[in-house]
Design a protein around this motif. Sequence first.
Motif, PDB file in Angstrom:
ATOM      1  N   LEU A 425      23.077 -36.136 -17.549  1.00  0.00           N
ATOM      2  CA  LEU A 425      23.093 -37.553 -17.239  1.00  0.00           C
ATOM      3  C   LEU A 425      24.314 -38.241 -17.828  1.00  0.00           C
ATOM      4  O   LEU A 425      24.202 -39.332 -18.405  1.00  0.00           O
ATOM      5  CB  LEU A 425      21.805 -38.235 -17.740  1.00  0.00           C
ATOM      6  CG  LEU A 425      20.517 -37.723 -17.103  1.00  0.00           C
ATOM      7  CD1 LEU A 425      19.313 -38.406 -17.727  1.00  0.00           C
ATOM      8  CD2 LEU A 425      20.519 -37.966 -15.601  1.00  0.00           C
ATOM      9  N   ASP A 426      25.458 -37.586 -17.774  1.00  0.00           N
ATOM     10  CA  ASP A 426      26.667 -38.307 -18.173  1.00  0.00           C
ATOM     11  C   ASP A 426      27.665 -38.309 -17.017  1.00  0.00           C
ATOM     12  O   ASP A 426      27.277 -38.087 -15.878  1.00  0.00           O
ATOM     13  CB  ASP A 426      27.260 -37.776 -19.491  1.00  0.00           C
ATOM     14  CG  ASP A 426      27.585 -36.304 -19.423  1.00  0.00           C
ATOM     15  OD1 ASP A 426      27.638 -35.773 -18.306  1.00  0.00           O
ATOM     16  OD2 ASP A 426      27.791 -35.693 -20.482  1.00  0.00           O
ATOM     17  N   ARG A 427      28.906 -38.594 -17.316  1.00  0.00           N
ATOM     18  CA  ARG A 427      29.860 -38.844 -16.245  1.00  0.00           C
ATOM     19  C   ARG A 427      30.942 -37.789 -16.147  1.00  0.00           C
ATOM     20  O   ARG A 427      31.212 -37.057 -17.102  1.00  0.00           O
ATOM     21  CB  ARG A 427      30.569 -40.178 -16.476  1.00  0.00           C
ATOM     22  CG  ARG A 427      29.669 -41.377 -16.456  1.00  0.00           C
ATOM     23  CD  ARG A 427      30.516 -42.597 -16.771  1.00  0.00           C
ATOM     24  NE  ARG A 427      29.909 -43.818 -16.308  1.00  0.00           N
ATOM     25  CZ  ARG A 427      29.145 -44.604 -17.080  1.00  0.00           C
ATOM     26  NH1 ARG A 427      28.927 -44.271 -18.335  1.00  0.00           N
ATOM     27  NH2 ARG A 427      28.629 -45.713 -16.595  1.00  0.00           N
ATOM     28  N   VAL A 428      31.580 -37.768 -14.978  1.00  0.00           N
ATOM     29  CA  VAL A 428      32.782 -36.951 -14.789  1.00  0.00           C
ATOM     30  C   VAL A 428      33.864 -37.889 -14.273  1.00  0.00           C
ATOM     31  O   VAL A 428      33.619 -38.658 -13.345  1.00  0.00           O
ATOM     32  CB  VAL A 428      32.559 -35.842 -13.736  1.00  0.00           C
ATOM     33  CG1 VAL A 428      33.839 -35.063 -13.497  1.00  0.00           C
ATOM     34  CG2 VAL A 428      31.441 -34.917 -14.173  1.00  0.00           C
ATOM     35  N   ALA A 429      35.025 -37.808 -14.897  1.00  0.00           N
ATOM     36  CA  ALA A 429      36.119 -38.654 -14.419  1.00  0.00           C
ATOM     37  C   ALA A 429      37.186 -37.795 -13.775  1.00  0.00           C
ATOM     38  O   ALA A 429      37.465 -36.687 -14.239  1.00  0.00           O
ATOM     39  CB  ALA A 429      36.731 -39.424 -15.585  1.00  0.00           C
ATOM     40  N   ASP A 485      31.910 -34.446 -19.237  1.00  0.00           N
ATOM     41  CA  ASP A 485      31.282 -34.881 -20.491  1.00  0.00           C
ATOM     42  C   ASP A 485      31.711 -36.264 -20.919  1.00  0.00           C
ATOM     43  O   ASP A 485      31.944 -36.504 -22.107  1.00  0.00           O
ATOM     44  CB  ASP A 485      31.693 -33.898 -21.628  1.00  0.00           C
ATOM     45  CG  ASP A 485      30.655 -32.822 -21.791  1.00  0.00           C
ATOM     46  OD1 ASP A 485      29.499 -33.063 -21.414  1.00  0.00           O
ATOM     47  OD2 ASP A 485      31.021 -31.747 -22.299  1.00  0.00           O
ATOM     48  N   ILE A 486      31.836 -37.159 -19.985  1.00  0.00           N
ATOM     49  CA  ILE A 486      32.262 -38.518 -20.325  1.00  0.00           C
ATOM     50  C   ILE A 486      31.013 -39.372 -20.570  1.00  0.00           C
ATOM     51  O   ILE A 486      30.145 -39.447 -19.717  1.00  0.00           O
ATOM     52  CB  ILE A 486      33.085 -39.122 -19.162  1.00  0.00           C
ATOM     53  CG1 ILE A 486      34.380 -38.338 -18.967  1.00  0.00           C
ATOM     54  CG2 ILE A 486      33.354 -40.602 -19.395  1.00  0.00           C
ATOM     55  CD1 ILE A 486      35.374 -38.472 -20.082  1.00  0.00           C
ATOM     56  N   HIS A 487      30.948 -39.973 -21.764  1.00  0.00           N
ATOM     57  CA  HIS A 487      29.754 -40.762 -22.090  1.00  0.00           C
ATOM     58  C   HIS A 487      29.928 -42.237 -21.766  1.00  0.00           C
ATOM     59  O   HIS A 487      28.969 -42.935 -21.517  1.00  0.00           O
ATOM     60  CB  HIS A 487      29.388 -40.581 -23.560  1.00  0.00           C
ATOM     61  CG  HIS A 487      29.243 -39.140 -23.936  1.00  0.00           C
ATOM     62  ND1 HIS A 487      28.407 -38.288 -23.264  1.00  0.00           N
ATOM     63  CD2 HIS A 487      29.860 -38.395 -24.884  1.00  0.00           C
ATOM     64  CE1 HIS A 487      28.501 -37.084 -23.793  1.00  0.00           C
ATOM     65  NE2 HIS A 487      29.384 -37.122 -24.770  1.00  0.00           N
ATOM     66  N   GLY A 521      45.215 -43.115 -10.975  1.00  0.00           N
ATOM     67  CA  GLY A 521      44.060 -43.608 -10.233  1.00  0.00           C
ATOM     68  C   GLY A 521      42.831 -42.883 -10.751  1.00  0.00           C
ATOM     69  O   GLY A 521      42.889 -41.674 -11.013  1.00  0.00           O
ATOM     70  N   VAL A 522      41.729 -43.606 -10.926  1.00  0.00           N
ATOM     71  CA  VAL A 522      40.555 -42.992 -11.537  1.00  0.00           C
ATOM     72  C   VAL A 522      39.319 -43.174 -10.660  1.00  0.00           C
ATOM     73  O   VAL A 522      39.104 -44.240 -10.104  1.00  0.00           O
ATOM     74  CB  VAL A 522      40.243 -43.638 -12.903  1.00  0.00           C
ATOM     75  CG1 VAL A 522      39.145 -42.867 -13.608  1.00  0.00           C
ATOM     76  CG2 VAL A 522      41.490 -43.721 -13.747  1.00  0.00           C
ATOM     77  N   SER A 523      38.573 -42.093 -10.611  1.00  0.00           N
ATOM     78  CA  SER A 523      37.295 -42.185  -9.935  1.00  0.00           C
ATOM     79  C   SER A 523      36.259 -41.557 -10.849  1.00  0.00           C
ATOM     80  O   SER A 523      36.574 -40.632 -11.608  1.00  0.00           O
ATOM     81  CB  SER A 523      37.424 -41.436  -8.612  1.00  0.00           C
ATOM     82  OG  SER A 523      36.177 -41.022  -8.177  1.00  0.00           O
ATOM     83  N   LEU A 524      35.051 -42.065 -10.786  1.00  0.00           N
ATOM     84  CA  LEU A 524      34.023 -41.609 -11.728  1.00  0.00           C
ATOM     85  C   LEU A 524      32.764 -41.168 -10.989  1.00  0.00           C
ATOM     86  O   LEU A 524      32.276 -41.871 -10.101  1.00  0.00           O
ATOM     87  CB  LEU A 524      33.629 -42.762 -12.657  1.00  0.00           C
ATOM     88  CG  LEU A 524      34.569 -43.093 -13.800  1.00  0.00           C
ATOM     89  CD1 LEU A 524      34.153 -44.404 -14.426  1.00  0.00           C
ATOM     90  CD2 LEU A 524      34.521 -41.993 -14.860  1.00  0.00           C
TER      91      LEU A 524
END
Length: 828
Positions: A425-429, A485-487, A521-524
């Motif tokens: 339940l965390d993010r990927v950038a 593993d982006i919180h 440029g960033v997408s999450l």
Amino acid sequence: MLDTSCIDQPVIMIVDDQASNIRILHEAVQDLGQVYFATSGEAALNLASKCLPDVILLDIEMPGMNGFAVFNVLKTIPRLQDISIIFVTAHANGDEEVRALSSGGVDFLTKPLNVPVARARIKTHIALLREKQKLAAARRDLEDVIHHLPAFVAYWHANFSCAFSNDVEGNWFGIPADQMAGQNLRTVVGDYHFDAMYEYLDTVLKQGTPVSFDLTLRQSCHRLLSFGHVTLVARVEDGVCVGFLMLLVDITERKLAEAALFEEKERISVMLNSIGDAVIATDRQGHVTFMNPIAEALTEWSASEAVGRLIEDVMILRDGSDEFSLQNPIYLAIKEKRVVAMSLNCKLRRRSGELMDIEDSAAPIRNLDDEVTGAIVVFHDISETRAMAVKMTHLAYHDALTNLPNRMLLQDRAVQAIQQAQIKLDRVAMLVLDLDDFKSINDAIGHSTGDTLLQQVASRLKGVCRPMDTVCRQGGDEFILLLPDIHSVEAVGDMIQRIQAAIAEPFLLSQGRYDLTACIGVSLYPDDSGNVDELYRHADSALHQAKSQGRHRSSFFSVDIEHNMQARYLLERHMREALEDRIFEVHYQAKVDAGTDQVVGVEALIRWRRDDGQLISPALFIPLAEETALIIPIGKYVLYQACQDAVLWQQQGYEISVSVNVSVIQLREAGFLHMVKDTLKATGMKHNLLELEITEGVLAQEFYAVRETLQSLREIGVRVAIDDFGTGYSGLSYLKHFPVDVLKIDQSFVREMLVEKSDVAIVEAIIRLGTALGLELVAEGVESAGQVTALVRMGCHIMQGFWYCQPITYDDMTLRLKSNTKKTDSIN
Ligand code: C2E
Ligand code: CA
Ligand code: CA
């Protein structure tokens, strides 16, 4: 074979014109065989051709045809030619006897018959006849054998004239046997063959010993070229060789087979010695019987040393990790009588101990009876192939210029990262980075320098990233960064800043200094993209968005995130500027003793005054200052300011304590204690008048980490207060181990105290606990007289809150101290 019936039971015919004579003769011979009679010459001829007698007792004097006439006719009939004829006569004069014998009769009996003599003679002739018949049969057999021998048999006189040949049809030299007799050997075999065998002929004739030799036959009847084996056996009479028997056997098949075998062996040996694979042959038990040169080179054993040893001594096989040995495949090949392929990941330990990757297979060797007699193992060095495969795989997944993973590898990792993010339940950038104006730089400095720059950019990117991040070169000057593993979104923002800062550092190459910037440029996932493809597309479009704004820009695909981030950056930038420009102010809020209404201390609270004069609440910027670690210089600034002000108050005679809020980021920092000591020293502040406030939540979580620092602070006389007490769920049991002096009851309890019974209970419990532990108690957020009354009743006497004092400037606080009366109005 001889007809045995005729031998056992001879047929005897008696020819005589007188019955009395016939009777006498019959009596004499009747037990010697089967007896027939004829009383005239004509009758005799007639009977003879029917009963085919072996012996005829033939009377000479008979009317009509006499004995001699009968004899003569008999001799002309082939079937009857061999009959033994014994003449019988009464005229025993010498003439008749001579005539009878000389005409071909075998014997002569005179009348009157002497029976015993006649019997003896007849018996002798029958025996002779029997021998003769046997001989004839033997000769026939022999001739049959000789004529059907697959060989040429001939007898030659010493003068080389042919006495006999078995080649009835003339197969060997084109001359049938009957024509060969009397011909000369040279004529028969031809000059070439005669000359070829002459020395042997010579030996035979001179020495009389048998000789054997091979002879190449030219233009014999069947073939243009064939091979013969000749044996010559001399016939020696009285010490002189009078002739010789020649036996010639066709050995062409054998010779051809031998030649073919030789050729085959040659071919195999040339093949084994020249192929690129190593070959080792063994017997059934696994003893080496053959090794080709490549096998020698790979095992580092010479064939001569290896032959006879067990294969596992010469060809030592280990598993890929060299942990255990592998059985040589020949054993399985021999056992199961089949070709056995290599085991995967097999290594050969060479005689020197070196390990080599090999690939091998073994096959059984069978004999004509299909029995396995041994095996062959074929192997080759695949170290290079394997290294090549590893290299190829690396190449397939990496960019050749920078050695960074390529898009293919990135794809794999992105998919995995998303799977992990789903679980955790965390993010990927995903960050797409493009160097600003690189094309023109590249054109200006040349491609090889451009390449060097790109390599350095790659290594800086890698340097900024965490180990789990993937930096990939997309081609050209575009890079993609995958951050799993982006919180928090903020962490991505920080990463972008670090990346841009790293790129903005000047590149110092031997060719000169280059300054680069990059847009990102960033997408999450999952905020704005649900899968890998969307991550790519959105990051890409965010990049375009960033580029459209100019150089050194970044943009989030999500508008909300982008706005938040922008606000955050702005705040951070302003915070930095504020720190540099010393715009931060420190205000003070008084702590008042409810009993005396005296100010006993103040809490330093940071204030940030915007350009328009509005104050920004620390609640808005302290969290960002903590995230960016700006809290460290800010906290230091507040502490210094507070100490300085406190010293000024002391100098004016106001001995009041100053509380300064300390963030956990500061506490964790190794140099914190030093900083405090330095500040105390630099400002001349009395240690015991400084109080540091640490929120309860921090203490509860980081008790062991900060305990030592707090202990040290107390050792130098600095007091420690637990701020916001009651909210951090610190176990009351270990509160007594806290190195603290003050408990500040959180304002939320104080605020609700008069309406919420539970809050009264909490405040009461905190006060009782603090009193029991001998701690000073401070109530925060006191806004009414009712709260004061209640708190005092419960045992808390020190109040902090708007009821007594708002946070005010140093100057205002100084005024307040001077009047030292309870003031409820805010001065600022
Ligand atoms: P805090 O340490 O609990 O500080 C007390 C806060 O309560 C202050 O807010 C103060 O203005 C407010 N306050 C005092 N009396 C009353 C009252 O009667 N009613 C109400 N409603 N509020 C009252 P402020 O100044 O906005 O500070 C907020 C927080 O920011 C502080 O909470 C503290 O945690 C942090 N902070 C402020 N200055 C600093 C600083 O220099 N360093 C650090 N690390 N944190 C600071
Ligand atoms: Ca505080
Ligand atoms: Ca507080």
